[in-house]
Design a protein around this motif. Sequence first.
Motif, PDB file in Angstrom:
ATOM      1  N   VAL A  15       0.860  -1.186   0.000  1.00 42.99           N
ATOM      2  CA  VAL A  15       0.000   0.000   0.000  1.00 42.99           C
ATOM      3  C   VAL A  15       0.896   1.236   0.000  1.00 42.99           C
ATOM      4  O   VAL A  15       1.756   1.382   0.870  1.00 42.99           O
ATOM      5  N   ARG A  16       0.702   2.114  -0.994  1.00 45.76           N
ATOM      6  CA  ARG A  16       1.508   3.335  -1.057  1.00 45.76           C
ATOM      7  C   ARG A  16       0.988   4.336  -0.022  1.00 45.76           C
ATOM      8  O   ARG A  16      -0.202   4.467   0.176  1.00 45.76           O
ATOM      9  N   GLY A  17       1.909   5.023   0.628  1.00 47.68           N
ATOM     10  CA  GLY A  17       1.526   6.050   1.589  1.00 47.68           C
ATOM     11  C   GLY A  17       2.558   6.211   2.683  1.00 47.68           C
ATOM     12  O   GLY A  17       3.478   5.408   2.824  1.00 47.68           O
ATOM     13  N   ARG A  18       2.385   7.261   3.436  1.00 43.41           N
ATOM     14  CA  ARG A  18       3.307   7.565   4.536  1.00 43.41           C
ATOM     15  C   ARG A  18       3.105   6.593   5.699  1.00 43.41           C
ATOM     16  O   ARG A  18       1.992   6.174   5.970  1.00 43.41           O
ATOM     17  N   ARG A  19       4.195   6.296   6.389  1.00 48.13           N
ATOM     18  CA  ARG A  19       4.152   5.534   7.629  1.00 48.13           C
ATOM     19  C   ARG A  19       4.626   6.440   8.751  1.00 48.13           C
ATOM     20  O   ARG A  19       5.485   7.296   8.533  1.00 48.13           O
ATOM     21  N   MET A  20       4.079   6.234   9.934  1.00 45.71           N
ATOM     22  CA  MET A  20       4.491   7.003  11.104  1.00 45.71           C
ATOM     23  C   MET A  20       5.153   6.062  12.097  1.00 45.71           C
ATOM     24  O   MET A  20       4.672   4.952  12.331  1.00 45.71           O
ATOM     25  N   GLY A  21       6.270   6.497  12.661  1.00 45.06           N
ATOM     26  CA  GLY A  21       6.946   5.754  13.709  1.00 45.06           C
ATOM     27  C   GLY A  21       6.787   6.494  15.018  1.00 45.06           C
ATOM     28  O   GLY A  21       6.829   7.731  15.044  1.00 45.06           O
ATOM     29  N   VAL A  22       6.591   5.752  16.117  1.00 43.43           N
ATOM     30  CA  VAL A  22       6.344   6.372  17.416  1.00 43.43           C
ATOM     31  C   VAL A  22       7.210   5.710  18.477  1.00 43.43           C
ATOM     32  O   VAL A  22       7.238   4.481  18.578  1.00 43.43           O
ATOM     33  N   ASP A  23       7.906   6.534  19.261  1.00 35.79           N
ATOM     34  CA  ASP A  23       8.668   6.063  20.411  1.00 35.79           C
ATOM     35  C   ASP A  23       7.970   6.587  21.656  1.00 35.79           C
ATOM     36  O   ASP A  23       7.970   7.798  21.911  1.00 35.79           O
ATOM     37  N   VAL A  24       7.341   5.696  22.421  1.00 36.82           N
ATOM     38  CA  VAL A  24       6.586   6.084  23.606  1.00 36.82           C
ATOM     39  C   VAL A  24       7.509   6.026  24.813  1.00 36.82           C
ATOM     40  O   VAL A  24       7.974   4.946  25.187  1.00 36.82           O
ATOM     41  N   GLY A  25       7.779   7.186  25.399  1.00 38.20           N
ATOM     42  CA  GLY A  25       8.590   7.250  26.607  1.00 38.20           C
ATOM     43  C   GLY A  25       7.728   7.577  27.812  1.00 38.20           C
ATOM     44  O   GLY A  25       6.521   7.766  27.688  1.00 38.20           O
ATOM     45  N   THR A  26       8.343   7.669  28.965  1.00 42.46           N
ATOM     46  CA  THR A  26       7.577   7.983  30.162  1.00 42.46           C
ATOM     47  C   THR A  26       7.218   9.458  30.236  1.00 42.46           C
ATOM     48  O   THR A  26       6.212   9.817  30.836  1.00 42.46           O
ATOM     49  N   VAL A  27       8.025  10.306  29.596  1.00 40.87           N
ATOM     50  CA  VAL A  27       7.807  11.752  29.644  1.00 40.87           C
ATOM     51  C   VAL A  27       7.414  12.323  28.288  1.00 40.87           C
ATOM     52  O   VAL A  27       6.596  13.236  28.206  1.00 40.87           O
ATOM     53  N   ARG A  28       8.014  11.768  27.220  1.00 39.27           N
ATOM     54  CA  ARG A  28       7.782  12.298  25.872  1.00 39.27           C
ATOM     55  C   ARG A  28       7.485  11.174  24.885  1.00 39.27           C
ATOM     56  O   ARG A  28       7.830  10.020  25.129  1.00 39.27           O
ATOM     57  N   VAL A  29       6.895  11.566  23.757  1.00 39.62           N
ATOM     58  CA  VAL A  29       6.611  10.640  22.662  1.00 39.62           C
ATOM     59  C   VAL A  29       7.265  11.207  21.411  1.00 39.62           C
ATOM     60  O   VAL A  29       6.925  12.304  20.967  1.00 39.62           O
ATOM     61  N   VAL A  70      -0.797   5.799   6.383  1.00 41.60           N
ATOM     62  CA  VAL A  70      -1.521   4.554   6.117  1.00 41.60           C
ATOM     63  C   VAL A  70      -1.232   3.462   7.152  1.00 41.60           C
ATOM     64  O   VAL A  70      -1.989   2.500   7.261  1.00 41.60           O
ATOM     65  N   GLU A  71      -0.141   3.596   7.901  1.00 47.75           N
ATOM     66  CA  GLU A  71       0.205   2.644   8.965  1.00 47.75           C
ATOM     67  C   GLU A  71       1.044   3.354  10.014  1.00 47.75           C
ATOM     68  O   GLU A  71       1.784   4.280   9.704  1.00 47.75           O
ATOM     69  N   VAL A  72       0.934   2.866  11.257  1.00 48.57           N
ATOM     70  CA  VAL A  72       1.725   3.413  12.353  1.00 48.57           C
ATOM     71  C   VAL A  72       2.519   2.280  12.989  1.00 48.57           C
ATOM     72  O   VAL A  72       1.977   1.205  13.252  1.00 48.57           O
ATOM     73  N   ALA A  73       3.812   2.527  13.233  1.00 45.20           N
ATOM     74  CA  ALA A  73       4.679   1.568  13.916  1.00 45.20           C
ATOM     75  C   ALA A  73       5.042   2.146  15.280  1.00 45.20           C
ATOM     76  O   ALA A  73       5.687   3.183  15.364  1.00 45.20           O
ATOM     77  N   VAL A  74       4.597   1.488  16.338  1.00 39.46           N
ATOM     78  CA  VAL A  74       4.876   1.937  17.707  1.00 39.46           C
ATOM     79  C   VAL A  74       5.935   1.021  18.297  1.00 39.46           C
ATOM     80  O   VAL A  74       5.807  -0.213  18.242  1.00 39.46           O
ATOM     81  N   GLY A  75       6.967   1.617  18.870  1.00 37.44           N
ATOM     82  CA  GLY A  75       8.044   0.840  19.475  1.00 37.44           C
ATOM     83  C   GLY A  75       7.571   0.032  20.670  1.00 37.44           C
ATOM     84  O   GLY A  75       6.821   0.525  21.511  1.00 37.44           O
ATOM     85  N   LEU A  76       8.007  -1.213  20.737  1.00 33.38           N
ATOM     86  CA  LEU A  76       7.679  -2.116  21.839  1.00 33.38           C
ATOM     87  C   LEU A  76       8.954  -2.352  22.646  1.00 33.38           C
ATOM     88  O   LEU A  76       9.830  -3.119  22.237  1.00 33.38           O
ATOM     89  N   PRO A  77       9.094  -1.672  23.793  1.00 30.81           N
ATOM     90  CA  PRO A  77      10.326  -1.769  24.571  1.00 30.81           C
ATOM     91  C   PRO A  77      10.392  -3.025  25.441  1.00 30.81           C
ATOM     92  O   PRO A  77      10.067  -3.005  26.614  1.00 30.81           O
ATOM     93  N   LEU A  78      10.825  -4.115  24.850  1.00 30.53           N
ATOM     94  CA  LEU A  78      11.004  -5.358  25.590  1.00 30.53           C
ATOM     95  C   LEU A  78      12.338  -5.320  26.334  1.00 30.53           C
ATOM     96  O   LEU A  78      13.234  -4.565  25.966  1.00 30.53           O
ATOM     97  N   VAL A 147      12.505   7.562  14.456  1.00 31.46           N
ATOM     98  CA  VAL A 147      13.073   7.314  13.125  1.00 31.46           C
ATOM     99  C   VAL A 147      13.665   5.904  13.080  1.00 31.46           C
ATOM    100  O   VAL A 147      13.425   5.140  12.132  1.00 31.46           O
ATOM    101  N   THR A 148      14.418   5.531  14.099  1.00 32.52           N
ATOM    102  CA  THR A 148      15.052   4.213  14.156  1.00 32.52           C
ATOM    103  C   THR A 148      14.004   3.098  14.187  1.00 32.52           C
ATOM    104  O   THR A 148      14.156   2.075  13.505  1.00 32.52           O
ATOM    105  N   ILE A 149      12.927   3.284  14.949  1.00 30.24           N
ATOM    106  CA  ILE A 149      11.831   2.311  15.008  1.00 30.24           C
ATOM    107  C   ILE A 149      11.209   2.155  13.624  1.00 30.24           C
ATOM    108  O   ILE A 149      10.975   1.046  13.144  1.00 30.24           O
ATOM    109  N   LEU A 150      10.968   3.271  12.968  1.00 30.75           N
ATOM    110  CA  LEU A 150      10.348   3.254  11.643  1.00 30.75           C
ATOM    111  C   LEU A 150      11.262   2.594  10.610  1.00 30.75           C
ATOM    112  O   LEU A 150      10.813   1.773   9.801  1.00 30.75           O
ATOM    113  N   GLU A 151      12.555   2.920  10.653  1.00 29.56           N
ATOM    114  CA  GLU A 151      13.505   2.296   9.720  1.00 29.56           C
ATOM    115  C   GLU A 151      13.572   0.788   9.940  1.00 29.56           C
ATOM    116  O   GLU A 151      13.631   0.009   8.986  1.00 29.56           O
TER     117      GLU A 151
END
Length: 194
Positions: A15-29, A70-78, A147-151
């Motif tokens: 699917v063509r379109g932008r992807r968003m990457g998200v790093d969820v921290g305790t203070v900032r996203v 079109v899709e969002v990638a959220v970091g999963l901090p294992l 950016v790193t999560i998205l890459e």
Amino acid sequence: MPEALASQLPLDLTVRGRRMGVDVGTVRVGVALTDPDAILATPLTTLDRDLKKHFDVKIAAKLVREHSVVEVAVGLPLSMAGEHTASTEAAVDWAERLARRLAAQEPPVPVRLVDERWTSVQSHRQLLEAGVSRREHRDKVDQQAAVTILESALQTARRAMERAEPADGRGTDKNTDTKADESALSANSEGDLT
């Protein structure tokens, strides 16, 4: 878990379109975005976490609409052992909230969870290599982690596509592939192996 939250499935690059990457921290996203062809990931913004009213989730959903994501990638901090921690649960909760918001819009936008065990280390290293002083890291590291999560998500999706489809574009058929391998070992007209 909401249907729109596709736990650790690769991004769908068909699917063509932008992807968003998200790093969820305790203070900032941290938030990052790709171009419409999903080739390059760049920092977008940093949101302040709002644990009471979840305005950060609302703003992220608004960014998805504004940028036609079109899709969002959220970091999963294992943990390094691959186990869930308090940070993991916080990121999953945040991703589920976003997934519920995005499932309600038309068209719905899926949210994927992406293993981010090494993103903080990589992000700090990349900022140092780019000449950003340690003092300025706090303001930029969340976006760089996104950016790193998205890459990482894009690389995983590309590898999955390569495994699913041969380089010549033909569909995978085990019988055809086996016959091709056998014919490569067959004797040519002079009796030599090819």
